[in-house]
Design a protein around this motif. Structure first.
Motif, PDB file in Angstrom:
ATOM      1  N   LYS A  33      59.674  55.072  49.310  1.00 25.63           N
ATOM      2  CA  LYS A  33      58.873  56.256  49.605  1.00 25.63           C
ATOM      3  C   LYS A  33      57.553  56.155  48.847  1.00 25.63           C
ATOM      4  CE  LYS A  33      59.021  61.289  49.343  1.00 25.63           C
ATOM      5  NZ  LYS A  33      59.780  62.470  48.869  1.00 25.63           N
ATOM      6  N   PRO A  34      56.423  56.396  49.528  1.00 22.43           N
ATOM      7  CA  PRO A  34      55.126  56.330  48.837  1.00 22.43           C
ATOM      8  C   PRO A  34      55.095  57.273  47.642  1.00 22.43           C
ATOM      9  CG  PRO A  34      54.832  56.538  51.218  1.00 22.43           C
ATOM     10  CD  PRO A  34      56.277  56.761  50.953  1.00 22.43           C
ATOM     11  N   PHE A  35      54.483  56.823  46.547  1.00 22.53           N
ATOM     12  CA  PHE A  35      54.409  57.636  45.337  1.00 22.53           C
ATOM     13  C   PHE A  35      53.470  58.812  45.557  1.00 22.53           C
ATOM     14  CE2 PHE A  35      52.350  58.740  41.319  1.00 22.53           C
ATOM     15  CZ  PHE A  35      53.463  59.017  40.532  1.00 22.53           C
ATOM     16  N   ALA A  36      53.936  60.015  45.242  1.00 24.72           N
ATOM     17  CA  ALA A  36      53.119  61.229  45.353  1.00 24.72           C
ATOM     18  C   ALA A  36      53.109  61.905  43.992  1.00 24.72           C
ATOM     19  CB  ALA A  36      53.687  62.171  46.417  1.00 24.72           C
ATOM     20  N   ILE A  37      51.952  61.953  43.357  1.00 23.04           N
ATOM     21  CA  ILE A  37      51.852  62.504  42.009  1.00 23.04           C
ATOM     22  C   ILE A  37      52.231  63.982  41.979  1.00 23.04           C
ATOM     23  CG2 ILE A  37      49.404  63.102  42.191  1.00 23.04           C
ATOM     24  CD1 ILE A  37      51.227  61.677  39.078  1.00 23.04           C
ATOM     25  N   THR A  38      51.989  64.699  43.077  1.00 26.87           N
ATOM     26  CA  THR A  38      52.304  66.132  43.103  1.00 26.87           C
ATOM     27  C   THR A  38      53.805  66.400  43.155  1.00 26.87           C
ATOM     28  OG1 THR A  38      51.984  66.110  45.506  1.00 26.87           O
ATOM     29  CG2 THR A  38      50.118  66.816  44.147  1.00 26.87           C
ATOM     30  N   GLU A  39      54.590  65.351  43.341  1.00 26.04           N
ATOM     31  CA  GLU A  39      56.051  65.495  43.307  1.00 26.04           C
ATOM     32  C   GLU A  39      56.585  65.186  41.915  1.00 26.04           C
ATOM     33  OE1 GLU A  39      57.625  63.059  46.413  1.00 26.04           O
ATOM     34  OE2 GLU A  39      56.619  64.191  47.995  1.00 26.04           O
ATOM     35  N   GLU A  64      48.037  70.292  44.062  1.00 31.98           N
ATOM     36  CA  GLU A  64      47.184  69.718  45.093  1.00 31.98           C
ATOM     37  C   GLU A  64      45.714  69.771  44.657  1.00 31.98           C
ATOM     38  OE1 GLU A  64      48.277  68.237  47.700  1.00 31.98           O
ATOM     39  OE2 GLU A  64      50.376  68.855  47.712  1.00 31.98           O
ATOM     40  N   SER A 131      60.332  63.656  37.941  1.00 32.14           N
ATOM     41  CA  SER A 131      60.306  64.111  39.328  1.00 32.14           C
ATOM     42  C   SER A 131      60.562  65.612  39.393  1.00 32.14           C
ATOM     43  CB  SER A 131      61.378  63.382  40.146  1.00 32.14           C
ATOM     44  OG  SER A 131      61.120  61.998  40.196  1.00 32.14           O
TER      45      SER A 131
END
Length: 230
Positions: A33-39, A64, A131
C-alpha cells in the motif's frame, strides 16, 4: 471432429485468460500500500538538556494540506505545518510559540533520530511514527512498571495502568491491581494508540508502541515512566 477441436481450443484459451487475470489480480493484491503520511502520527518524548530535567510526552497529528497539530500537556494545542521528503519529516510552528521538530527517516519511514527546539531551548527528543488506528489499542489492556518523579530523587515501583474494555475510554492506575478502578478517568484517544486525560490542573498523556506504554503526568510535579504490558 473439427467442432470438438474448436471447443477444446476455446476452453484452453479461456483458462489461459482466466489464469492471466488471476495472476494480475494476485500481483495487484501483493503490491504494498502506498505510504500516506496522514495515516500516521508522531508520538515521542522531550527531555530538557539543562536545568531541572524531566521527560514529557508529545504528539504531532499530521493532517491534510501539510497542516499539523502539536499536542502535549498544555491546555491549548498548537497548529503548525509539516514537510516530508524521502529521508526527513519536519514540523514547524511560527510566531510567539515558535518551535521546530525534525525527524530523520529510513527507507521504511521509521524515525531514526529526532531534534526539537522551542524558542531558544533545545531538548533531547525521541519519536516514533505510529499508524492511525480505527480501534482503541489501549482498551482492555494493563501495564506495569516504575514511575519516576522529578524533584525528590524517588520513584514508585510496581505502578499499574489499567484501561477499561473496548467501547470505553476510561482507565485507572495504582500499585494494587485489586483496588484499581478503571472506570475512574475519562481520556481522549489519540490516533488509536495514544491518550490524553485532563482533570483540573492534572494532565496525563501517553502512547502504546509494541507492548510498552510510555506515560507523562503533570500534577504539581512531573512524573514519567515506561510500562510493560501484562
Amino acid at each position: 471432429m473439427k467442432t470438438t477441436k474448436i471447443i477444446a481450443l476455446t476452453l484452453t484459451a479461456g483458462l489461459f485468460l482466466m489464469s492471466g487475470c488471476k495472476k494480475d489480480a494476485d500481483s495487484q493484491h501483493d503490491q504494498p500500500k502506498p505510504f500516506a503520511i496522514t495515516e500516521h502520527f508522531v508520538a515521542g518524548t522531550l527531555t530538557q538538556k539543562s536545568g531541572t530535567k524531566y521527560t514529557s510526552v508529545f504528539f504531532i497529528q499530521l493532517l491534510e494540506d501539510n497542516k499539523a497539530l502539536f499536542v502535549n500537556s498544555a491546555s491549548t494545542n498548537l497548529t503548525g505545518t509539516y514537510t516530508l521528503t524521502e529521508t526527513e519529516l519536519t514540523f514547524e510552528v511560527t510566531g510567539g510559540n515558535a518551535r521546530i521538530a525534525r525527524f530523520n527517516l529510513d527507507k521504511d519511514k521509521r524515525i531514526t533520530s529526532a531534534y526539537y527546539k522551542a524558542l531558544a531551548t533545545e531538548y533531547d527528543a525521541t519519536g516514533e511514527l505510529l499508524s492511525v488506528r480505527e480501534t482503541n489499542e489501549l482498551a482492555g489492556k494493563s501495564f506495569k512498571g516504575v514511575e519516576f518523579k522529578m524533584g525528590e530523587v524517588s520513584n514508585r515501583p510496581g505502578l499499574i495502568y489499567s484501561f477499561n474494555k473496548g467501547g470505553t475510554t476510561t482507565y485507572g492506575s495504582g500499585t494494587d491491581s485489586k483496588t484499581i478502578d478503571n472506570t475512574l478517568n475519562n481520556y481522549t484517544p489519540i490516533g488509536g494508540s495514544g491518550f490524553k486525560y485532563v482533570s483540573g490542573n492534572s494532565v496525563e498523556l501517553g502512547f502504546l508502541s509494541g507492548k510498552k506504554l510510555t506515560v507523562f503526568r503533570s500534577s504539581g510535579l512531573y512524573y514519567y515512566g515506561k510500562y510493560d504490558q501484562l
